[in-house]
Design a protein around this motif. Structure first.
Motif, PDB file in Angstrom:
ATOM      1  N   PHE A 124       0.986  -0.971  -0.302  1.00 60.01           N
ATOM      2  CA  PHE A 124       0.558  -0.091  -0.152  1.00 60.01           C
ATOM      3  C   PHE A 124       0.684   1.438  -0.159  1.00 60.01           C
ATOM      4  N   TYR A 125       2.180   1.552   0.461  1.00 62.63           N
ATOM      5  CA  TYR A 125       2.727   2.681   1.187  1.00 62.63           C
ATOM      6  C   TYR A 125       3.240   2.819  -1.001  1.00 62.63           C
ATOM      7  N   SER A 126       3.652   1.602  -1.184  1.00 58.45           N
ATOM      8  CA  SER A 126       3.856   1.537  -2.643  1.00 58.45           C
ATOM      9  C   SER A 126       3.600   2.325  -3.951  1.00 58.45           C
ATOM     10  N   LYS A 127       2.127   2.188  -3.100  1.00 66.85           N
ATOM     11  CA  LYS A 127       1.209   2.683  -4.547  1.00 66.85           C
ATOM     12  C   LYS A 127       0.967   5.010  -4.149  1.00 66.85           C
ATOM     13  N   ARG A 128       1.845   5.102  -2.910  1.00 70.91           N
ATOM     14  CA  ARG A 128       1.370   6.642  -2.395  1.00 70.91           C
ATOM     15  C   ARG A 128       0.645   6.942  -1.942  1.00 70.91           C
ATOM     16  N   ILE A 129      -0.236   6.175  -1.372  1.00 73.79           N
ATOM     17  CA  ILE A 129      -0.911   6.472  -0.553  1.00 73.79           C
ATOM     18  C   ILE A 129      -1.420   7.308   0.260  1.00 73.79           C
ATOM     19  N   SER A 130      -2.462   8.184   0.662  1.00 75.02           N
ATOM     20  CA  SER A 130      -1.689   9.346   1.833  1.00 75.02           C
ATOM     21  C   SER A 130      -1.914   8.292   3.239  1.00 75.02           C
ATOM     22  N   GLY A 131      -1.052   8.723   3.991  1.00 78.43           N
ATOM     23  CA  GLY A 131      -0.360   8.296   5.461  1.00 78.43           C
ATOM     24  C   GLY A 131      -1.362   8.646   6.246  1.00 78.43           C
ATOM     25  N   VAL A 132      -1.942   9.310   6.247  1.00 78.14           N
ATOM     26  CA  VAL A 132      -3.689   9.180   7.127  1.00 78.14           C
ATOM     27  C   VAL A 132      -4.874   8.485   6.660  1.00 78.14           C
ATOM     28  N   GLN A 133      -4.201   8.568   4.913  1.00 77.02           N
ATOM     29  CA  GLN A 133      -6.090   7.798   4.302  1.00 77.02           C
ATOM     30  C   GLN A 133      -5.988   6.540   5.025  1.00 77.02           C
ATOM     31  N   LEU A 134      -4.305   5.879   5.035  1.00 81.18           N
ATOM     32  CA  LEU A 134      -4.496   4.343   4.918  1.00 81.18           C
ATOM     33  C   LEU A 134      -4.547   3.799   5.952  1.00 81.18           C
ATOM     34  N   LEU A 135      -3.978   4.918   7.203  1.00 81.06           N
ATOM     35  CA  LEU A 135      -4.247   4.523   8.609  1.00 81.06           C
ATOM     36  C   LEU A 135      -5.732   4.504   9.092  1.00 81.06           C
ATOM     37  N   ARG A 136      -6.691   5.136   8.372  1.00 78.52           N
ATOM     38  CA  ARG A 136      -8.119   5.658   8.952  1.00 78.52           C
ATOM     39  C   ARG A 136      -8.810   4.353   8.096  1.00 78.52           C
ATOM     40  N   ILE A 137      -8.000   4.170   7.155  1.00 79.53           N
ATOM     41  CA  ILE A 137      -9.438   3.137   6.694  1.00 79.53           C
ATOM     42  C   ILE A 137      -9.037   1.717   6.614  1.00 79.53           C
ATOM     43  N   LEU A 138      -7.219   1.209   6.594  1.00 79.92           N
ATOM     44  CA  LEU A 138      -7.678   0.443   7.607  1.00 79.92           C
ATOM     45  C   LEU A 138      -7.969  -0.682   8.699  1.00 79.92           C
ATOM     46  N   SER A 139      -7.966   1.012   9.701  1.00 81.78           N
ATOM     47  CA  SER A 139      -8.129   0.828  10.457  1.00 81.78           C
ATOM     48  C   SER A 139     -10.217   0.783  10.863  1.00 81.78           C
ATOM     49  N   SER A 140     -11.111   0.896   9.868  1.00 84.24           N
ATOM     50  CA  SER A 140     -11.817   1.296  10.056  1.00 84.24           C
ATOM     51  C   SER A 140     -12.642  -0.669   8.719  1.00 84.24           C
ATOM     52  N   ASN A 141     -11.627  -0.721   8.343  1.00 83.29           N
ATOM     53  CA  ASN A 141     -11.954  -1.403   7.448  1.00 83.29           C
ATOM     54  C   ASN A 141     -10.852  -2.559   7.474  1.00 83.29           C
ATOM     55  N   PRO A 142     -10.253  -3.246   8.348  1.00 77.70           N
ATOM     56  CA  PRO A 142      -8.851  -4.806   9.069  1.00 77.70           C
ATOM     57  C   PRO A 142      -9.221  -5.695   7.525  1.00 77.70           C
ATOM     58  N   ASP A 143     -10.372  -5.395   7.054  1.00 75.41           N
ATOM     59  CA  ASP A 143     -10.129  -7.312   6.712  1.00 75.41           C
ATOM     60  C   ASP A 143      -9.239  -7.322   5.396  1.00 75.41           C
ATOM     61  N   ILE A 144      -9.097  -6.882   4.427  1.00 74.49           N
ATOM     62  CA  ILE A 144      -7.850  -6.987   3.705  1.00 74.49           C
ATOM     63  C   ILE A 144      -7.035  -7.159   3.761  1.00 74.49           C
ATOM     64  N   LEU A 145      -6.456  -8.115   5.055  1.00 73.97           N
ATOM     65  CA  LEU A 145      -5.717  -7.586   5.421  1.00 73.97           C
ATOM     66  C   LEU A 145      -5.109  -9.246   5.870  1.00 73.97           C
ATOM     67  N   ARG A 146      -6.652  -9.961   5.997  1.00 73.61           N
ATOM     68  CA  ARG A 146      -6.203 -11.663   6.322  1.00 73.61           C
ATOM     69  C   ARG A 146      -5.930 -12.455   5.403  1.00 73.61           C
ATOM     70  N   TYR A 147      -6.265 -11.174   4.172  1.00 71.44           N
ATOM     71  CA  TYR A 147      -5.775 -11.871   2.302  1.00 71.44           C
ATOM     72  C   TYR A 147      -4.871 -12.112   2.408  1.00 71.44           C
ATOM     73  N   SER A 148      -4.429 -13.293   1.249  1.00 70.30           N
ATOM     74  CA  SER A 148      -3.141 -13.565   0.777  1.00 70.30           C
ATOM     75  C   SER A 148      -2.608 -12.102  -0.136  1.00 70.30           C
ATOM     76  N   LEU A 149      -1.628 -11.645   0.507  1.00 69.86           N
ATOM     77  CA  LEU A 149      -0.790 -10.443  -1.045  1.00 69.86           C
ATOM     78  C   LEU A 149      -1.015 -10.614  -2.221  1.00 69.86           C
ATOM     79  N   ASP A 150      -0.475 -12.397  -2.133  1.00 71.01           N
ATOM     80  CA  ASP A 150      -0.037 -12.196  -3.852  1.00 71.01           C
ATOM     81  C   ASP A 150      -0.846 -12.898  -4.067  1.00 71.01           C
ATOM     82  N   ASN A 151      -2.033 -13.638  -4.494  1.00 74.20           N
ATOM     83  CA  ASN A 151      -2.597 -14.129  -4.353  1.00 74.20           C
ATOM     84  C   ASN A 151      -4.093 -13.237  -4.875  1.00 74.20           C
ATOM     85  N   ARG A 152      -4.388 -12.805  -4.046  1.00 78.30           N
ATOM     86  CA  ARG A 152      -5.639 -11.585  -3.809  1.00 78.30           C
ATOM     87  C   ARG A 152      -5.889 -10.368  -3.568  1.00 78.30           C
TER      88      ARG A 152
END
Length: 382
Positions: A124-152
């Motif tokens: 996500f950092y490599s996509k130059r997404i705003s740090g503040v936005q990244l923290l806010r979104i991942l804390s409210s929607n952490p579901d994506i962190l459950r999935y495989s990075l390479d496969n999903r």
């Protein structure tokens, strides 16, 4: 089981607290509240008791939340949870944000952050997404962190970006609006649905904008999606207009039982099935509001303002406005204007739909009446 509290004893028998006469004090109430969660958990084991204490003392969870989380994860030492919390804090997450992640994804507290979380953060950092936005979104929607990075994650991220030709921020905005957009298979589920609405004549720019703003409308089994599209077309919705997708979204989100309950609520105000459908075609989003909100708004317009319920059916957008922040304050000004004889004719839809600036310029400022402005500000709680 007996707990010792300030040399006094509190016994538990058949689910009842027995309070010694010498312990009837405020201090007992405060101390006992720390232990009641242990009793509520069915005399939790040592492992779960430690988990509960840790979640309360380290993360600040309420006893009820700590109990709920502890039923899904168990640990006897703080070593692994401390590692995860330290990792998240080092990446900029605040304590409330970490608490939100743990409550929504308890297993994260026991993961190996270097292997499970770091590669995803780096992506996500490599996509130059705003740090503040990244923290806010991942804390409210952490579901994506459950999935495989390479496969999903990476395949879906790239497919969504390539298909929509949007930038990285827009892809992440779509995820913020509906987290499953990056966890479901884009090519087998979302792409076919996008093709279906394109076949109907919906302009491609509209499709791309709606995919980012309302991605949930496209995450569905393609066969069911096509059937729903046909139902919406039969109601008369034009695929060239955005209301077509709004109607689709409403059909996907509202179950038949929920639709029937809301229809029954509206029937109490004299609406027939035909009137409900007619209002839905005018403004499909109004059926996405809760029965409680529909009832509250209808009650105010009919009982407080004295309007006919069927008139509201002609302007169902009125149900979408906030009672506290828009309807009541503006209608209070309207009533004052009418009582003072300052106006005779008015367009209620315009009065409620216009912006704050337009409302003040049209219904308050021209009359140079300090009372009107004060009344409006009081109703807004300013």
């Amino acid at each position: 089981m007996i707990y010792s509290i300030f040399k006094n004893q509190v016994s538990i028998r058949n689910g009842s607290w027995i309070l010694p006469t010498c312990a009837k004090s405020v201090s007992f109430c405060r101390i006992s509240s720390l232990f009641v969660v242990r009793y509520e958990s069915g005399i939790a084991g040592k492992e779960q008791s430690f988990s509960i204490s840790y979640l309360i003392n380290t993360l600040g969870l309420s006893p009820q939340s700590a109990l709920s989380v502890s039923k899904k994860i168990h640990f006897e030492t703080s070593e692994q949870p401390d590692t995860v919390i330290s990792f998240l804090m080092n990446h900029g997450f605040s304590k409330p944000q970490i608490r939100s992640i743990i409550q929504k994804w308890p297993a994260s507290l026991l993961c190996n952050p270097e292997k499970t979380l770091l590669p995803k953060f780096q992506f996500f950092y490599s996509k130059r997404i705003s740090g503040v936005q990244l923290l806010r979104i991942l804390s409210s929607n952490p579901d994506i962190l459950r999935y495989s990075l390479d496969n999903r994650i990476i395949p879906n991220f790239n497919a969504l970006k390539e298909f929509t030709r949007c930038n990285d921020d827009q892809v992440f905005s779509a995820y913020r609006n509906y987290s499953n957009i990056l966890s479901c298979d884009f090519r087998s589920m979302i792409a076919p649905n996008l093709a279906i609405v394109k076949e109907c004549g919906m302009p491609e720019p509209t499709i791309m904008v709606e995919l980012v703003l309302h991605p949930r409308a496209f995450v569905m089994n393609p066969d069911k999606f096509r059937i729903t599209v046909e139902e919406v077309k039969k109601l008369g919705f034009d695929p060239l207009k955005r209301s077509f997708l709004t109607a689709l979204q409403a059909f996907f989100q509202i179950s038949k039982s929920s639709w029937d309950k809301k229809t029954n609520v509206l029937k109490q105000w004299g609406w027939s099935n035909e009137v409900v459908l007619s209002a839905f075609v005018k403004y499909p989003r109004f059926m996405m509001y809760s029965e409680q909100k529909i009832t509250a708004v209808m009650s105010f317009f009919v009982h407080t303002m004295g309007w006919k319920a069927l008139e509201i059916a002609k302007h169902p957008v009125l149900i979408s406005f906030s009672l506290e922040r828009r309807i009541i304050p503006r209608c209070s000004v309207l009533q004052a204007l009418l009582s003072k004889g300052l106006i005779e004719k008015f367009n209620i839809c315009f009065m409620l739909k216009c912006t704050e600036k337009e409302f003040l310029q049209r219904f308050v400022i021209p009359y140079e009446d300090a009372y009107l402005l004060k009344l409006y500000e009081q109703q807004l709680g300013l």
